[in-house]
Design a protein around this motif. Structure first.
Motif, PDB file in Angstrom:
ATOM      1  N   VAL A   8       1.233   9.192 -11.135  1.00 21.32           N
ATOM      2  CA  VAL A   8       0.104   9.442 -10.237  1.00 21.32           C
ATOM      3  C   VAL A   8       0.607   9.663  -8.814  1.00 21.32           C
ATOM      4  CG1 VAL A   8      -1.528   8.070 -11.628  1.00 21.32           C
ATOM      5  CG2 VAL A   8      -0.399   7.026  -9.621  1.00 21.32           C
ATOM      6  N   LYS A   9      -0.195  10.392  -8.036  1.00 19.01           N
ATOM      7  CA  LYS A   9       0.146  10.630  -6.629  1.00 19.01           C
ATOM      8  C   LYS A   9      -0.600   9.676  -5.705  1.00 19.01           C
ATOM      9  CE  LYS A   9       0.746  15.595  -7.415  1.00 19.01           C
ATOM     10  NZ  LYS A   9       0.046  16.886  -7.242  1.00 19.01           N
ATOM     11  N   GLY A  10      -1.707   9.136  -6.213  1.00 19.36           N
ATOM     12  CA  GLY A  10      -2.506   8.264  -5.361  1.00 19.36           C
ATOM     13  C   GLY A  10      -3.223   7.192  -6.152  1.00 19.36           C
ATOM     14  N   ILE A  11      -3.555   6.110  -5.454  1.00 16.67           N
ATOM     15  CA  ILE A  11      -4.228   4.961  -6.067  1.00 16.67           C
ATOM     16  C   ILE A  11      -5.388   4.526  -5.176  1.00 16.67           C
ATOM     17  CG2 ILE A  11      -3.968   2.488  -6.583  1.00 16.67           C
ATOM     18  CD1 ILE A  11      -1.084   3.103  -7.447  1.00 16.67           C
ATOM     19  N   LEU A  12      -6.531   4.318  -5.819  1.00 13.94           N
ATOM     20  CA  LEU A  12      -7.657   3.683  -5.129  1.00 13.94           C
ATOM     21  C   LEU A  12      -7.756   2.281  -5.708  1.00 13.94           C
ATOM     22  CD1 LEU A  12     -10.018   3.993  -3.138  1.00 13.94           C
ATOM     23  CD2 LEU A  12     -11.411   4.812  -5.033  1.00 13.94           C
TER      24      LEU A  12
ATOM     25  N   VAL B 113      -6.530  -7.535  -3.553  1.00 15.27           N
ATOM     26  CA  VAL B 113      -5.179  -8.024  -3.376  1.00 15.27           C
ATOM     27  C   VAL B 113      -4.358  -6.871  -2.810  1.00 15.27           C
ATOM     28  CG1 VAL B 113      -4.279  -7.358  -5.645  1.00 15.27           C
ATOM     29  CG2 VAL B 113      -3.425  -9.413  -4.557  1.00 15.27           C
ATOM     30  N   ARG B 114      -3.315  -7.236  -2.061  1.00 11.81           N
ATOM     31  CA  ARG B 114      -2.472  -6.193  -1.485  1.00 11.81           C
ATOM     32  C   ARG B 114      -1.412  -5.773  -2.479  1.00 11.81           C
ATOM     33  NH1 ARG B 114      -4.398  -6.026   3.319  1.00 11.81           N
ATOM     34  NH2 ARG B 114      -5.673  -7.845   3.752  1.00 11.81           N
ATOM     35  N   ILE B 115      -1.307  -4.470  -2.717  1.00 16.67           N
ATOM     36  CA  ILE B 115      -0.259  -3.999  -3.620  1.00 16.67           C
ATOM     37  C   ILE B 115       0.721  -3.146  -2.819  1.00 16.67           C
ATOM     38  CG2 ILE B 115      -1.613  -4.129  -5.736  1.00 16.67           C
ATOM     39  CD1 ILE B 115      -2.294  -1.306  -5.583  1.00 16.67           C
ATOM     40  N   ALA B 116       1.973  -3.176  -3.270  1.00 13.26           N
ATOM     41  CA  ALA B 116       3.024  -2.414  -2.595  1.00 13.26           C
ATOM     42  C   ALA B 116       3.288  -1.133  -3.374  1.00 13.26           C
ATOM     43  CB  ALA B 116       4.300  -3.249  -2.516  1.00 13.26           C
ATOM     44  N   VAL B 117       3.400  -0.029  -2.679  1.00  9.09           N
ATOM     45  CA  VAL B 117       3.702   1.259  -3.331  1.00  9.09           C
ATOM     46  C   VAL B 117       4.772   1.982  -2.514  1.00  9.09           C
ATOM     47  CG1 VAL B 117       1.354   1.485  -4.267  1.00  9.09           C
ATOM     48  CG2 VAL B 117       1.915   2.565  -2.080  1.00  9.09           C
ATOM     49  N   PRO B 118       5.549   2.860  -3.164  1.00 13.73           N
ATOM     50  CA  PRO B 118       6.529   3.646  -2.403  1.00 13.73           C
ATOM     51  C   PRO B 118       5.813   4.537  -1.377  1.00 13.73           C
ATOM     52  CG  PRO B 118       6.807   3.955  -4.787  1.00 13.73           C
ATOM     53  CD  PRO B 118       5.538   3.204  -4.591  1.00 13.73           C
ATOM     54  N   GLU B 119       6.577   4.962  -0.372  1.00 10.93           N
ATOM     55  CA  GLU B 119       5.995   5.698   0.750  1.00 10.93           C
ATOM     56  C   GLU B 119       5.273   6.973   0.338  1.00 10.93           C
ATOM     57  OE1 GLU B 119       7.982   7.202   4.794  1.00 10.93           O
ATOM     58  OE2 GLU B 119       8.613   5.205   4.136  1.00 10.93           O
ATOM     59  N   GLU B 120       5.759   7.630  -0.717  1.00 10.86           N
ATOM     60  CA  GLU B 120       5.179   8.928  -1.091  1.00 10.86           C
ATOM     61  C   GLU B 120       3.872   8.797  -1.874  1.00 10.86           C
ATOM     62  OE1 GLU B 120       7.949   7.626  -2.195  1.00 10.86           O
ATOM     63  OE2 GLU B 120       8.204   7.881  -4.355  1.00 10.86           O
ATOM     64  N   ILE B 121       3.504   7.581  -2.234  1.00 11.65           N
ATOM     65  CA  ILE B 121       2.246   7.361  -2.972  1.00 11.65           C
ATOM     66  C   ILE B 121       1.130   7.039  -1.977  1.00 11.65           C
ATOM     67  CG2 ILE B 121       1.077   5.894  -4.686  1.00 11.65           C
ATOM     68  CD1 ILE B 121       3.294   7.606  -5.905  1.00 11.65           C
ATOM     69  N   VAL B 122       0.003   7.719  -2.130  1.00 16.70           N
ATOM     70  CA  VAL B 122      -1.150   7.470  -1.264  1.00 16.70           C
ATOM     71  C   VAL B 122      -1.949   6.296  -1.821  1.00 16.70           C
ATOM     72  CG1 VAL B 122      -3.245   8.428  -0.260  1.00 16.70           C
ATOM     73  CG2 VAL B 122      -1.285   9.926  -0.709  1.00 16.70           C
TER      74      VAL B 122
END
Lengths: 202, 202
Positions: free
Chosen positions: B167-171, B176-185
């Motif tokens: 996926v490119k993005g997550i809603l 809770v706070r989740i951590a994602v790599p910089e390129e993921i929206v």
């Protein structure tokens, strides 16, 4: 206080992050971290914080507890707000179950639904009432904030009743535009806009 | 395109409002109306629109259909985005039922839950799968956007699987706070921040 809505919205998100840091015993945080949380630049964040006339910044960053308390006081976030929810369908009961609310200063004092059947069956620690009692209960319990989670067709009528009962603000989860007098604070949880906000940044 | 997140968020809301106007056969709208919708000044709105290099403004205001199409193209909102939802509890199924999504360019191609029982019982026109198949299905179906509606404790693991799937993005609806790599929206639907945003403006 003449803060822009954008500033207030950012501060509310930063406040939530500070609470999270405090719970995890983290003492200092940087404007860069805040910028990541609210999706802006650290310059904007520092401007937002200084626009409130706040200090508390040292070489180690912002002192978490101090800044949280200061922001809470400035935005009157530290007092408890009596809240009710109208519409106890899937979304409404999901919101009721949403664990963050409990300790976050929102005291859910009543729930309402148009179905007597649903009111009798529902398992929730908050008191539930038929929607016909909405205006009266809001008045009696001095409820300040109403959450709307009813089907679109009913949303405007519910908003009118909440306002007649005396709420100061409405959080609308119904995917429909409702009209409110100027002195009432309205915020729409627009799920579609949120999905678009993600997709537009791919 | 180097638009700020704030501009993109405002444009997404304006886009939704333009759709609403178009459905109601309203041909022109003013920057003042847009300002009311997004909670900012009409000056900001005009600046946002002109920052996209758009025209379409006349004495009668902005031409609704033209502006909608232009904004849609600029933000690539007019294409269909393959979307999935993970977590089919109350909130997840409420989101599935949320009527706005259907015609709004988000094609819900799969749902996931950890409970086989729930997957068998659920009534929904979309295909549902056990969460163990998440990464594979996201890959196979080229799903671009994932909605997280699982309990807080599972949110990070689900985010990791969505990202591995491509996926490119997550809603994220999970509080809770989740951590994602910089390129993921990533965008968090923070219900508490929304309630505070209302209460802070009383």
């Amino acid at each position: 206080m003449s803060l822009s809505n954008n500033t207030i919205e950012r501060i509310c998100r930063i406040y939530g992050y500070l609470e999270y840091l405090e719970k995890n015993n983290i003492e200092y945080a940087s404007s860069k971290e805040f910028a990541g949380i609210v999706g802006t630049t650290d310059y904007s964040v520092r401007k937002d914080i200084s626009s409130l006339g706040l200090t508390g910044f040292s070489r180690r960053g912002y002192a978490v507890k101090l800044l949280k308390d200061q922001l809470g006081e400035k935005l009157k976030l530290s007092r408890t707000i009596k809240t009710c929810i109208v519409g106890l369908g899937k979304l409404g009961t999901a919101i009721l179950d949403y664990e963050s609310f409990r300790d976050d200063g929102f005291n859910m004092v009543a729930g309402f639904d148009s179905s007597i059947n649903k009111i009798e069956r529902i398992h929730t620690p908050i008191e539930v009432f038929p929607v016909g009692q909405l205006e009266d209960i809001v008045k009696q319990r001095s409820i300040e904030l109403g959450i709307i989670a009813v089907p679109p067709v009913a949303a405007q009528d519910i908003a009118d009743k909440l306002i007649k009962g005396g709420v100061k603000g409405i959080l609308n989860f119904s995917p429909v535009r409702i009209a409110v007098p100027e002195e009432i604070v309205l915020h729409n949880m627009d799920f579609t806009a949120a999905l678009r906000f993600v997709a537009a940044r791919f």
